[in-house]
Enzyme design. Structure first.
Site, PDB file in Angstrom:
ATOM      1  N   LYS A 182      68.092 -36.860 -39.341  1.00  0.00           N
ATOM      2  CA  LYS A 182      68.819 -36.480 -38.123  1.00  0.00           C
ATOM      3  C   LYS A 182      69.789 -37.578 -37.741  1.00  0.00           C
ATOM      4  O   LYS A 182      69.600 -38.732 -38.116  1.00  0.00           O
ATOM      5  CB  LYS A 182      67.831 -36.190 -36.992  1.00  0.00           C
ATOM      6  CG  LYS A 182      66.950 -37.370 -36.664  1.00  0.00           C
ATOM      7  CD  LYS A 182      65.879 -37.012 -35.653  1.00  0.00           C
ATOM      8  CE  LYS A 182      65.037 -38.210 -35.310  1.00  0.00           C
ATOM      9  NZ  LYS A 182      65.799 -39.339 -34.731  1.00  0.00           N
TER      10      LYS A 182
ATOM     11  N   CYS B 193      63.084 -40.863 -29.251  1.00  0.00           N
ATOM     12  CA  CYS B 193      62.950 -39.780 -30.234  1.00  0.00           C
ATOM     13  C   CYS B 193      61.618 -39.033 -30.146  1.00  0.00           C
ATOM     14  O   CYS B 193      61.588 -37.814 -30.338  1.00  0.00           O
ATOM     15  CB  CYS B 193      63.225 -40.315 -31.634  1.00  0.00           C
ATOM     16  SG  CYS B 193      64.987 -40.724 -31.832  1.00  0.00           S
TER      17      CYS B 193
ATOM     18  N   ASP C 291      60.434 -41.415 -37.090  1.00  0.00           N
ATOM     19  CA  ASP C 291      61.294 -42.601 -37.254  1.00  0.00           C
ATOM     20  C   ASP C 291      60.543 -43.930 -37.451  1.00  0.00           C
ATOM     21  O   ASP C 291      60.912 -44.942 -36.826  1.00  0.00           O
ATOM     22  CB  ASP C 291      62.261 -42.723 -36.049  1.00  0.00           C
ATOM     23  CG  ASP C 291      63.197 -41.531 -35.919  1.00  0.00           C
ATOM     24  OD1 ASP C 291      63.115 -40.591 -36.727  1.00  0.00           O
ATOM     25  OD2 ASP C 291      64.023 -41.549 -34.981  1.00  0.00           O
TER      26      ASP C 291
HETATM   27  C1  VGL Z   1      65.990 -43.808 -31.679  1.00  0.00           C
HETATM   28  C2  VGL Z   1      67.615 -44.819 -30.433  1.00  0.00           C
HETATM   29  C3  VGL Z   1      68.568 -44.510 -31.374  1.00  0.00           C
HETATM   30  C4  VGL Z   1      64.548 -43.435 -31.836  1.00  0.00           C
HETATM   31  C5  VGL Z   1      66.940 -43.459 -32.634  1.00  0.00           C
HETATM   32  O1  VGL Z   1      64.094 -43.215 -32.976  1.00  0.00           O
HETATM   33  O2  VGL Z   1      63.837 -43.391 -30.793  1.00  0.00           O
HETATM   34  N1  VGL Z   1      66.342 -44.474 -30.587  1.00  0.00           N
HETATM   35  N2  VGL Z   1      68.218 -43.829 -32.469  1.00  0.00           N
END
Ligand code: VGL
Ligand code: ZN
Length: 197
Positions: free
Chosen positions: A106, A151, A8
């Site tokens: 995702k 994540c 991410d």
């Molecule tokens: C994430 C919160 C919401 C992450 C993704 O990538 O850690 N955190 N969506």
């Protein structure tokens, strides 16, 4: 076979983004430099439809970072972030995405969040990453990216539970640290057999 799994590294998790992680952009050059040392490079991309159920904006009277009870358990509510196709959902422009052999998206089901790259937050719906890794003969994973305590943490613990040999390279991660979540994540990862490097 040893894969680098980059979690991410997207604009919304970097300074100026909707769910900015402090120093999120500082890890980009380090991650680029790491890529050459691995047999495979895999990216994950948080990829929510507009109006996703993890967004506080969808719950009357709720603010970001409050909790709610979802059918699958407790869920933190987030600001709207990583909406499919938006600039915030794009990878950080400095990330060398050309080396990636797989991009796994995702969080694309409206009713369920997915922190982990392996299973959604019900802990049973698979993303398909496990099958990809196994059929490619990849047994070792090094995880980097954002956010350490969400994540990255959930991905690392699931990977270890699935029997992969997992290292989290903390210098190439940054965390959100919500109510001690970073310390809890470190403990949980260590207990699951993840190596913190
Ligand atoms: C994430 C919160 C919401 C992450 C993704 O990538 O850690 N955190 N969506
Ligand atoms: Zn998300």
């Amino acid at each position: 076979m040893h894969a680098l799994v980059i979690i991410d590294v997207q604009n919304d998790f970097c300074p100026g983004g909707a769910l900015a992680v402090a120093g999120g952009d500082e890890i980009v050059a380090k991650i680029n430099a790491m890529m050459a040392d691995f047999d495979a490079v895999i990216l994950t991309q948080d990829w929510h439809p507009a109006g996703h159920s993890s967004f506080a904006s969808q719950h009357d009277g709720k603010a970001p970072l409050e909790m709610i009870e979802m059918p699958y358990g407790p869920q933190v509510l987030w600001p709207d972030h990583c909406v499919q196709g938006s600039p915030g959902a794009a990878f950080h422009p400095g990330l060398d995405t050309d080396r990636a052999e797989l991009i796994i998206r995702k969080g694309f089901r409206a009713g369920i969040d997915s922190y982990s790259a392996f299973f959604e937050n019900d802990q049973t719906t698979p993303t398909g990453l496990e099958g990809y890794l196994r059929t490619r003969g990849i047994s070792r994973l090094t995880l980097v990216g954002l956010a350490t305590d969400f994540c990255v943490n959930f991905s690392a613990v699931d990977a270890a539970k699935l029997g992969f040999e997992v290292t989290v390279h903390e210098a190439a991660c940054r965390g959100i640290d919500l109510d001690g979540s970073l310390a809890a994540a470190r403990e949980g990862m260590t207990a699951a057999g993840v190596t913190l490097a």
